[in-house]
Design a protein around this motif. Structure first.
Motif, mmCIF file in Angstrom:
data_model
loop_
_atom_site.group_PDB
_atom_site.id
_atom_site.type_symbol
_atom_site.label_atom_id
_atom_site.label_comp_id
_atom_site.label_asym_id
_atom_site.label_seq_id
_atom_site.Cartn_x
_atom_site.Cartn_y
_atom_site.Cartn_z
ATOM 1 N N GLY A 46 48.043 36.461 30.809
ATOM 2 C CA GLY A 46 46.876 35.689 31.202
ATOM 3 C C GLY A 46 45.905 36.569 31.958
ATOM 4 N N ILE A 47 44.884 35.939 32.533
ATOM 5 C CA ILE A 47 43.872 36.697 33.266
ATOM 6 C C ILE A 47 43.366 35.858 34.430
ATOM 7 N N ALA A 48 43.073 36.514 35.533
ATOM 8 C CA ALA A 48 42.466 35.846 36.685
ATOM 9 C C ALA A 48 41.013 36.294 36.771
ATOM 10 N N ILE A 49 40.105 35.321 36.734
ATOM 11 C CA ILE A 49 38.675 35.601 36.838
ATOM 12 C C ILE A 49 38.114 34.702 37.922
ATOM 13 N N GLY A 50 37.468 35.290 38.897
ATOM 14 C CA GLY A 50 36.854 34.503 39.964
ATOM 15 C C GLY A 50 37.830 33.594 40.696
ATOM 16 N N GLY A 51 39.088 33.997 40.801
ATOM 17 C CA GLY A 51 40.091 33.196 41.498
ATOM 18 C C GLY A 51 40.734 32.117 40.644
ATOM 19 N N LEU A 52 40.347 31.997 39.379
ATOM 20 C CA LEU A 52 40.930 31.007 38.466
ATOM 21 C C LEU A 52 41.882 31.714 37.515
ATOM 22 N N TRP A 53 43.144 31.290 37.488
ATOM 23 C CA TRP A 53 44.129 31.847 36.574
ATOM 24 C C TRP A 53 44.005 31.143 35.239
ATOM 25 N N ILE A 54 43.800 31.926 34.174
ATOM 26 C CA ILE A 54 43.707 31.378 32.821
ATOM 27 C C ILE A 54 44.898 31.932 32.046
ATOM 28 N N PRO A 55 45.875 31.087 31.746
ATOM 29 C CA PRO A 55 47.074 31.574 31.045
ATOM 30 C C PRO A 55 46.773 32.016 29.613
#
Length: 92
Positions: free
Chosen positions: A34-43
């Motif tokens: 997944g990836i964390a962008i701007g404090g939001l974890w996107i699985p």
């Protein structure tokens, strides 16, 4: 004259209903769990659903020339609702 290649951007725009997520081609290729962008974890499951709706498997992301963009409604979404949490998927 042919258009120059653009890798796309990796960014996030927050809205009251969720977020618009931009993932560059290089980010899609290097994506792990997944990836964390701007404090939001996107699985990875969310990203693979978004890319899959464009008819491309995440493993073949090298064929995406500029990246992808999608809306992600993450508030109040349970895993069973995940396919309905993604909308407006398009290439960058």
């Amino acid at each position: 004259m042919a258009a120059a290649y653009v890798n796309g951007k990796t960014d996030i725009d927050f809205h009251w209903w969720g977020a618009t997520v931009y993932l560059s081609r290089n980010t899609l290729i290097a994506l792990g769990g997944g990836i964390a962008i701007g404090g939001l974890w996107i699985p990875e499951l969310v990203v693979s659903k978004a890319v899959g709706s464009l008819g491309i498997a995440l493993g073949t992301a090298a064929s995406i020339t500029g990246g992808v963009k999608f809306d992600y409604k993450y508030i109040g979404v349970i895993p069973a609702m995940l396919p309905f949490a993604i909308s407006n998927v398009s290439f960058q």
